[in-house]
Design an enzyme around this catalytic site. Structure first.
Site, short mmCIF file in Angstrom:
data_model
loop_
_atom_site.label_atom_id
_atom_site.label_comp_id
_atom_site.label_asym_id
_atom_site.label_seq_id
_atom_site.Cartn_x
_atom_site.Cartn_y
_atom_site.Cartn_z
N ASN A 43 4.24 26.11 92.10
CA ASN A 43 5.11 25.03 91.53
C ASN A 43 4.67 23.62 91.92
O ASN A 43 3.98 23.65 93.02
CB ASN A 43 6.54 25.54 91.86
CG ASN A 43 6.92 25.62 93.46
OD1 ASN A 43 5.82 26.00 94.06
ND2 ASN A 43 8.31 25.37 93.82
N GLU A 45 6.07 20.19 92.25
CA GLU A 45 7.48 19.09 92.14
C GLU A 45 7.32 17.82 92.00
O GLU A 45 6.05 17.28 91.94
CB GLU A 45 8.52 19.42 93.26
CG GLU A 45 8.77 21.02 93.45
CD GLU A 45 9.75 21.23 94.53
OE1 GLU A 45 10.10 20.23 95.39
OE2 GLU A 45 10.39 22.26 94.48
N GLU A 56 5.11 29.83 87.10
CA GLU A 56 4.79 30.31 86.08
C GLU A 56 4.20 29.64 84.87
O GLU A 56 3.41 30.06 84.04
CB GLU A 56 5.97 31.23 85.59
CG GLU A 56 6.44 32.22 86.73
CD GLU A 56 7.57 31.51 87.38
OE1 GLU A 56 7.59 30.43 87.77
OE2 GLU A 56 8.68 32.21 87.65
N1 THU Z 1 10.67 27.75 90.63
C1 THU Z 1 9.40 28.17 90.17
O1 THU Z 1 8.28 27.75 90.39
N2 THU Z 1 9.77 29.44 89.40
C2 THU Z 1 10.77 29.83 88.83
O2 THU Z 1 10.90 30.86 88.17
C3 THU Z 1 11.88 29.47 89.83
C4 THU Z 1 12.00 28.06 90.43
C5 THU Z 1 10.54 26.63 91.39
C6 THU Z 1 10.82 25.29 91.01
C7 THU Z 1 11.03 24.48 92.10
O3 THU Z 1 9.93 23.72 92.69
C8 THU Z 1 11.67 25.65 93.21
O4 THU Z 1 11.30 26.71 92.60
C9 THU Z 1 13.11 25.47 93.34
O5 THU Z 1 13.81 25.62 92.30
#
Ligand code: THU
Length: 144
Positions: A43, A45, A56
């Site tokens: 992820n 941000e 994903e």
């Molecule tokens: N997040 C993902 O990377 N994949 C998911 O399927 C659910 C949420 C991340 C987004 C954000 O950076 C953190 O998890 C908290 O929501």
């Protein structure tokens, strides 16, 4: 090493490079391709929170950039609070299910999804078709 063990291990490695200073929640994703190679994502941000990209989605975009969107076979996903022990399986968010569905329909195959915790815990196994039934996708628009 089984397919699920391999993908979960690769997802855990990717999660180590999550950029998640705002949520403190690290997620890693690993895509198994038809040729046996693995493409990963974490992820990513942003200070403008809504711009955040999930692990994903990052991994799927990398597969697309490699010209291999239709070659995804299975997905490993892990997540949990950064720096903590996490044993609770993380399932893909709704948007990521839709993103993965693009690859599934292009490749004309259902995807196997393995989910686990950031550092351990059980591995749950799903099909994309059960996480996103009756999906709208490229097939709905006559692309495949
Ligand atoms: N997040 C993902 O990377 N994949 C998911 O399927 C659910 C949420 C991340 C987004 C954000 O950076 C953190 O998890 C908290 O929501």
């Amino acid at each position: 090493m089984s397919e699920s063990e391999r993908l979960i291990a690769a997802a855990r490695q990717a999660a180590a490079n999550a950029y998640a200073p705002y949520s403190g929640f690290s997620v890693g994703a690993a895509l198994l391709m038809t040729d046996g190679t693995v493409i990963t994502g974490a992820n990513f941000e942003n200070a403008s929170y809504g711009l955040t990209l999930c692990a994903e989605t990052v991994a799927t975009a990398a597969a697309s950039t490699a010209g291999r969107l239709k070659d995804i076979v299975a997905v490993g996903i892990v997540g949990g609070m950064t720096g903590e022990d996490g044993a609770e399986p993380v399932l893909p968010c709704g948007r990521c299910r839709q993103v993965l569905n693009e690859a599934a329909q292009l490749g004309k195959r259902d995807l196997t999804i393995y989910c686990s915790g950031l550092t351990g815990g059980p591995v749950e196994q799903y099909r994309l078709s059960e996480l996103l039934p009756h999906a709208f996708g490229p097939a709905s628009l006559g692309l495949v």
